[in-house]
Design a protein around this motif. Structure first.
Motif, PDB file in Angstrom:
ATOM      1  N   PHE A 291      67.158 -55.287 -14.691  1.00 34.91           N
ATOM      2  CA  PHE A 291      67.725 -54.223 -15.520  1.00 34.91           C
ATOM      3  C   PHE A 291      69.076 -54.667 -16.054  1.00 34.91           C
ATOM      4  O   PHE A 291      69.865 -55.308 -15.356  1.00 34.91           O
ATOM      5  CB  PHE A 291      67.904 -52.940 -14.716  1.00 34.91           C
ATOM      6  CG  PHE A 291      68.613 -51.860 -15.492  1.00 34.91           C
ATOM      7  CD1 PHE A 291      67.975 -51.204 -16.525  1.00 34.91           C
ATOM      8  CD2 PHE A 291      69.927 -51.532 -15.211  1.00 34.91           C
ATOM      9  CE1 PHE A 291      68.634 -50.224 -17.263  1.00 34.91           C
ATOM     10  CE2 PHE A 291      70.604 -50.562 -15.933  1.00 34.91           C
ATOM     11  CZ  PHE A 291      69.947 -49.901 -16.966  1.00 34.91           C
ATOM     12  N   SER A 292      69.344 -54.323 -17.321  1.00 28.90           N
ATOM     13  CA  SER A 292      70.632 -54.589 -17.951  1.00 28.90           C
ATOM     14  C   SER A 292      71.106 -53.326 -18.646  1.00 28.90           C
ATOM     15  O   SER A 292      70.359 -52.727 -19.435  1.00 28.90           O
ATOM     16  CB  SER A 292      70.506 -55.725 -18.983  1.00 28.90           C
ATOM     17  OG  SER A 292      70.078 -56.911 -18.369  1.00 28.90           O
ATOM     18  N   ILE A 293      72.338 -52.921 -18.382  1.00 31.14           N
ATOM     19  CA  ILE A 293      72.891 -51.713 -18.973  1.00 31.14           C
ATOM     20  C   ILE A 293      72.882 -51.833 -20.496  1.00 31.14           C
ATOM     21  O   ILE A 293      73.086 -52.911 -21.066  1.00 31.14           O
ATOM     22  CB  ILE A 293      74.330 -51.446 -18.449  1.00 31.14           C
ATOM     23  CG1 ILE A 293      74.761 -50.019 -18.744  1.00 31.14           C
ATOM     24  CG2 ILE A 293      75.306 -52.458 -19.022  1.00 31.14           C
ATOM     25  CD1 ILE A 293      74.107 -48.996 -17.861  1.00 31.14           C
ATOM     26  N   GLY A 294      72.597 -50.718 -21.153  1.00 31.19           N
ATOM     27  CA  GLY A 294      72.580 -50.708 -22.604  1.00 31.19           C
ATOM     28  C   GLY A 294      71.235 -51.023 -23.209  1.00 31.19           C
ATOM     29  O   GLY A 294      71.066 -50.947 -24.430  1.00 31.19           O
ATOM     30  N   ASN A 295      70.261 -51.388 -22.360  1.00 31.21           N
ATOM     31  CA  ASN A 295      68.911 -51.649 -22.840  1.00 31.21           C
ATOM     32  C   ASN A 295      68.035 -50.433 -22.586  1.00 31.21           C
ATOM     33  O   ASN A 295      68.282 -49.639 -21.679  1.00 31.21           O
ATOM     34  CB  ASN A 295      68.326 -52.873 -22.147  1.00 31.21           C
ATOM     35  CG  ASN A 295      68.905 -54.175 -22.688  1.00 31.21           C
ATOM     36  OD1 ASN A 295      68.313 -54.834 -23.525  1.00 31.21           O
ATOM     37  ND2 ASN A 295      70.087 -54.533 -22.209  1.00 31.21           N
ATOM     38  N   ALA A 296      66.986 -50.298 -23.380  1.00 33.12           N
ATOM     39  CA  ALA A 296      66.136 -49.112 -23.305  1.00 33.12           C
ATOM     40  C   ALA A 296      65.061 -49.212 -22.240  1.00 33.12           C
ATOM     41  O   ALA A 296      64.216 -48.337 -22.139  1.00 33.12           O
ATOM     42  CB  ALA A 296      65.485 -48.854 -24.659  1.00 33.12           C
ATOM     43  N   HIS A 297      65.059 -50.266 -21.461  1.00 31.23           N
ATOM     44  CA  HIS A 297      64.028 -50.407 -20.435  1.00 31.23           C
ATOM     45  C   HIS A 297      64.478 -51.403 -19.370  1.00 31.23           C
ATOM     46  O   HIS A 297      65.437 -52.146 -19.560  1.00 31.23           O
ATOM     47  CB  HIS A 297      62.725 -50.902 -21.070  1.00 31.23           C
ATOM     48  CG  HIS A 297      62.824 -52.271 -21.672  1.00 31.23           C
ATOM     49  ND1 HIS A 297      63.342 -52.487 -22.919  1.00 31.23           N
ATOM     50  CD2 HIS A 297      62.487 -53.486 -21.172  1.00 31.23           C
ATOM     51  CE1 HIS A 297      63.315 -53.778 -23.183  1.00 31.23           C
ATOM     52  NE2 HIS A 297      62.808 -54.405 -22.138  1.00 31.23           N
ATOM     53  N   CYS A 298      63.761 -51.398 -18.268  1.00 29.06           N
ATOM     54  CA  CYS A 298      63.896 -52.477 -17.304  1.00 29.06           C
ATOM     55  C   CYS A 298      62.641 -53.337 -17.394  1.00 29.06           C
ATOM     56  O   CYS A 298      61.637 -52.945 -17.990  1.00 29.06           O
ATOM     57  CB  CYS A 298      64.088 -51.950 -15.890  1.00 29.06           C
ATOM     58  SG  CYS A 298      62.653 -51.132 -15.219  1.00 29.06           S
ATOM     59  N   THR A 299      62.706 -54.523 -16.828  1.00 26.71           N
ATOM     60  CA  THR A 299      61.572 -55.431 -16.842  1.00 26.71           C
ATOM     61  C   THR A 299      61.022 -55.560 -15.428  1.00 26.71           C
ATOM     62  O   THR A 299      61.755 -55.935 -14.510  1.00 26.71           O
ATOM     63  CB  THR A 299      61.982 -56.813 -17.379  1.00 26.71           C
ATOM     64  OG1 THR A 299      62.351 -56.681 -18.752  1.00 26.71           O
ATOM     65  CG2 THR A 299      60.847 -57.814 -17.254  1.00 26.71           C
ATOM     66  N   ILE A 300      59.749 -55.237 -15.273  1.00 20.25           N
ATOM     67  CA  ILE A 300      59.067 -55.330 -13.992  1.00 20.25           C
ATOM     68  C   ILE A 300      58.016 -56.435 -14.077  1.00 20.25           C
ATOM     69  O   ILE A 300      57.162 -56.419 -14.969  1.00 20.25           O
ATOM     70  CB  ILE A 300      58.370 -54.002 -13.617  1.00 20.25           C
ATOM     71  CG1 ILE A 300      59.369 -52.839 -13.603  1.00 20.25           C
ATOM     72  CG2 ILE A 300      57.634 -54.122 -12.289  1.00 20.25           C
ATOM     73  CD1 ILE A 300      60.392 -52.912 -12.501  1.00 20.25           C
ATOM     74  N   LYS A 301      58.091 -57.380 -13.167  1.00 20.49           N
ATOM     75  CA  LYS A 301      57.093 -58.449 -13.102  1.00 20.49           C
ATOM     76  C   LYS A 301      56.476 -58.475 -11.705  1.00 20.49           C
ATOM     77  O   LYS A 301      57.186 -58.302 -10.709  1.00 20.49           O
ATOM     78  CB  LYS A 301      57.719 -59.810 -13.400  1.00 20.49           C
ATOM     79  CG  LYS A 301      58.311 -59.943 -14.789  1.00 20.49           C
ATOM     80  CD  LYS A 301      58.970 -61.304 -14.964  1.00 20.49           C
ATOM     81  CE  LYS A 301      59.634 -61.447 -16.327  1.00 20.49           C
ATOM     82  NZ  LYS A 301      60.297 -62.761 -16.481  1.00 20.49           N
ATOM     83  N   ILE A 302      55.176 -58.711 -11.658  1.00 16.84           N
ATOM     84  CA  ILE A 302      54.493 -58.886 -10.380  1.00 16.84           C
ATOM     85  C   ILE A 302      54.008 -60.329 -10.307  1.00 16.84           C
ATOM     86  O   ILE A 302      53.233 -60.783 -11.164  1.00 16.84           O
ATOM     87  CB  ILE A 302      53.317 -57.917 -10.209  1.00 16.84           C
ATOM     88  CG1 ILE A 302      53.814 -56.469 -10.272  1.00 16.84           C
ATOM     89  CG2 ILE A 302      52.595 -58.178  -8.886  1.00 16.84           C
ATOM     90  CD1 ILE A 302      52.720 -55.431 -10.134  1.00 16.84           C
ATOM     91  N   TYR A 303      54.492 -61.048  -9.295  1.00 13.20           N
ATOM     92  CA  TYR A 303      54.118 -62.439  -9.073  1.00 13.20           C
ATOM     93  C   TYR A 303      53.211 -62.557  -7.857  1.00 13.20           C
ATOM     94  O   TYR A 303      53.332 -61.792  -6.894  1.00 13.20           O
ATOM     95  CB  TYR A 303      55.358 -63.299  -8.830  1.00 13.20           C
ATOM     96  CG  TYR A 303      56.069 -63.712 -10.092  1.00 13.20           C
ATOM     97  CD1 TYR A 303      55.662 -64.854 -10.785  1.00 13.20           C
ATOM     98  CD2 TYR A 303      57.138 -62.985 -10.592  1.00 13.20           C
ATOM     99  CE1 TYR A 303      56.305 -65.249 -11.954  1.00 13.20           C
ATOM    100  CE2 TYR A 303      57.791 -63.371 -11.758  1.00 13.20           C
ATOM    101  CZ  TYR A 303      57.365 -64.510 -12.430  1.00 13.20           C
ATOM    102  OH  TYR A 303      57.999 -64.901 -13.584  1.00 13.20           O
ATOM    103  N   ARG A 304      52.324 -63.524  -7.902  1.00 14.06           N
ATOM    104  CA  ARG A 304      51.582 -63.931  -6.719  1.00 14.06           C
ATOM    105  C   ARG A 304      52.317 -65.139  -6.140  1.00 14.06           C
ATOM    106  O   ARG A 304      52.408 -66.180  -6.787  1.00 14.06           O
ATOM    107  CB  ARG A 304      50.135 -64.288  -7.064  1.00 14.06           C
ATOM    108  CG  ARG A 304      49.257 -64.530  -5.839  1.00 14.06           C
ATOM    109  CD  ARG A 304      47.822 -64.824  -6.232  1.00 14.06           C
ATOM    110  NE  ARG A 304      47.746 -66.035  -7.025  1.00 14.06           N
ATOM    111  CZ  ARG A 304      46.914 -66.188  -8.069  1.00 14.06           C
ATOM    112  NH1 ARG A 304      46.150 -65.206  -8.448  1.00 14.06           N
ATOM    113  NH2 ARG A 304      46.875 -67.329  -8.727  1.00 14.06           N
TER     114      ARG A 304
END
Length: 385
Positions: A291-304
């Motif tokens: 997550f970065s302040i000022g952005n409209a979303h967070c990024t979620i990644k699922i890794y194996r």
């Protein structure tokens, strides 16, 4: 870790294929130990401000499924601000490939070793809990949960509180604790774990003989946090012996860079592990949350993630500079940035029941941080063999 999150996205994703393997649970049902892809099926939103048994339902930070009794355990990360630290039981009804209802069926206060409920930070910062993850052990009929500890000025003094992994009964009473590794003690100097970046994830493996515990961010001595132009920040995943409650090994997992530039450039940004899920003795699903302040979303990644060839780094320090060890290998299964749906602060993951086609379900849960601007969401995926 808690911070304000915004819209993201989710639909259908493919990873590299692998033959499906199964292991037996105590109920006799097989559960998947290999996952090649995840297919989005449905989303269910729990209303903001929902009350259950005189508690405010929010801050849902971890989820686990009791297959035999078709019951979910969901932990709340509230530090006893409105009600004592607690976990819920719930029934999640899946009808076809959709979530029909999420019904809370019980709430239990988690208790200290003396049997009392945890106080709030204002009432007693030195004793307050910061719950993050919860797992059910059907072998013992007990729950394991984690708390992140504290390192902040509270009520006019600096509060130093170690993280922990505790075992409790199904009513929330303390039973036992796992030994804390020497490098995981919170300190007044910049050494050891960072505040609000410690034990975020738990996962049982080897038929409940071992427990993996993930640290969200790098220890101070292992180098700086992940950043927009810094990929490879090492975080530790600890392997425990469940019977002795002692650590067996530590492994290094290298984080992606922070996904997006903050606004302003020097604004808050973070990437770390928000939860893990063991799928066999050496493989985990790892959720990276950026997550970065000022952005409209967070990024979620699922890794194996695969630990088979990783080096035990228990005795090592300075992992950002030490090039003599082998980190955990990882393969991207799902990047929610590539999808087209609002996704909030994902902090929980569990394998659920079988779907009508025979494949298993996977559920994610989002922590709304008790904020009207965020959502408590439950997401349903199909595990593709």
């Amino acid at each position: 870790m808690r911070f304000k999150l915004f819209p993201v996205i989710a639909l259908l994703l493919f990873g590299c294929s692998a033959p499906q393997k199964m292991r037996s649970s105590t109920s006799g049902n097989a559960v998947p130990t290999a996952i090649s892809a995840l297919k989005f099926l449905d989303e269910y939103e729990i209303p903001f401000g929902l009350k259950y048994s005189n508690t405010w339902v929010g801050g849902l930070s971890g989820i686990d499924y009791d297959r035999k009794n078709n019951r979910y355990y969901i932990i709340c990360d509230e530090r006893s601000a409105t009600s004592p630290s607690r976990f819920y039981t719930a029934a999640i009804r899946i009808k076809g490939n959709k979530i029909d209802t999420v019904q809370f069926t019980g709430v239990h206060t988690m208790r200290m070793q003396n049997g009392k409920a945890f106080p709030s930070l204002k009432e007693g910062a030195q004793e307050a809990a910061d719950p993050e993850s919860i797992r059910f052990n059907p072998k013992t009929n007990r729950l394991v949960w984690s708390s992140e500890g504290d390192r902040a000025e509270r009520n006019g003094r600096v509060n130093i509180k170690d993280p922990w992994i505790w075992e409790m009964d199904l009513n929330g009473h303390y039973l036992d604790s796992f030994a804390l590794p020497r490098n995981m003690h919170v300190q007044t100097i910049e050494k050891g774990p960072r505040v609000n970046g410690v034990f975020e994830g738990l996962g049982f493996a080897d038929n409940y003989k071992t427990l993996f515990v993930s640290v969200e961010e790098p220890l101070y001595e292992d180098g700086p946090r992940a950043d927009v132009e810094y990929a490879g920040a090492p975080v530790r995943i600890i392997k425990y012996d469940v019977s002795t409650k002692k650590p067996l090994a530590e492994y290094a997992y290298l984080l992606d860079a922070v996904a997006h530039q903050p606004v302003p450039d020097n604004g808050f940004r973070v990437n770390g592990i928000s939860e893990i899920l063991a799928i066999n003795n050496n493989r985990l699903l790892v959720i990276e949350r950026s997550f970065s302040i000022g952005n409209a979303h967070c990024t979620i990644k699922i890794y194996r993630a695969d630990l088979r060839d990783a080096t035990d780094v228990t005795a090592m320090s300075g992992l950002n500079k030490n090039k003599t060890y082998r980190p955990i290998s990882k393969k991207l299964l799902l990047n929610l940035d590539s999808l087209n749906r609002y996704i909030d602060n994902i902090e929980g993951i569990t394998i659920g029941p079988r779907l009508p086609d025979g494949n298993f379900s996977l559920l994610l849960i989002a922590d709304n941080n008790f904020s009207k601007e965020e959502k408590t969401q439950v997401f349903l995926f199909e595990i593709i063999p």
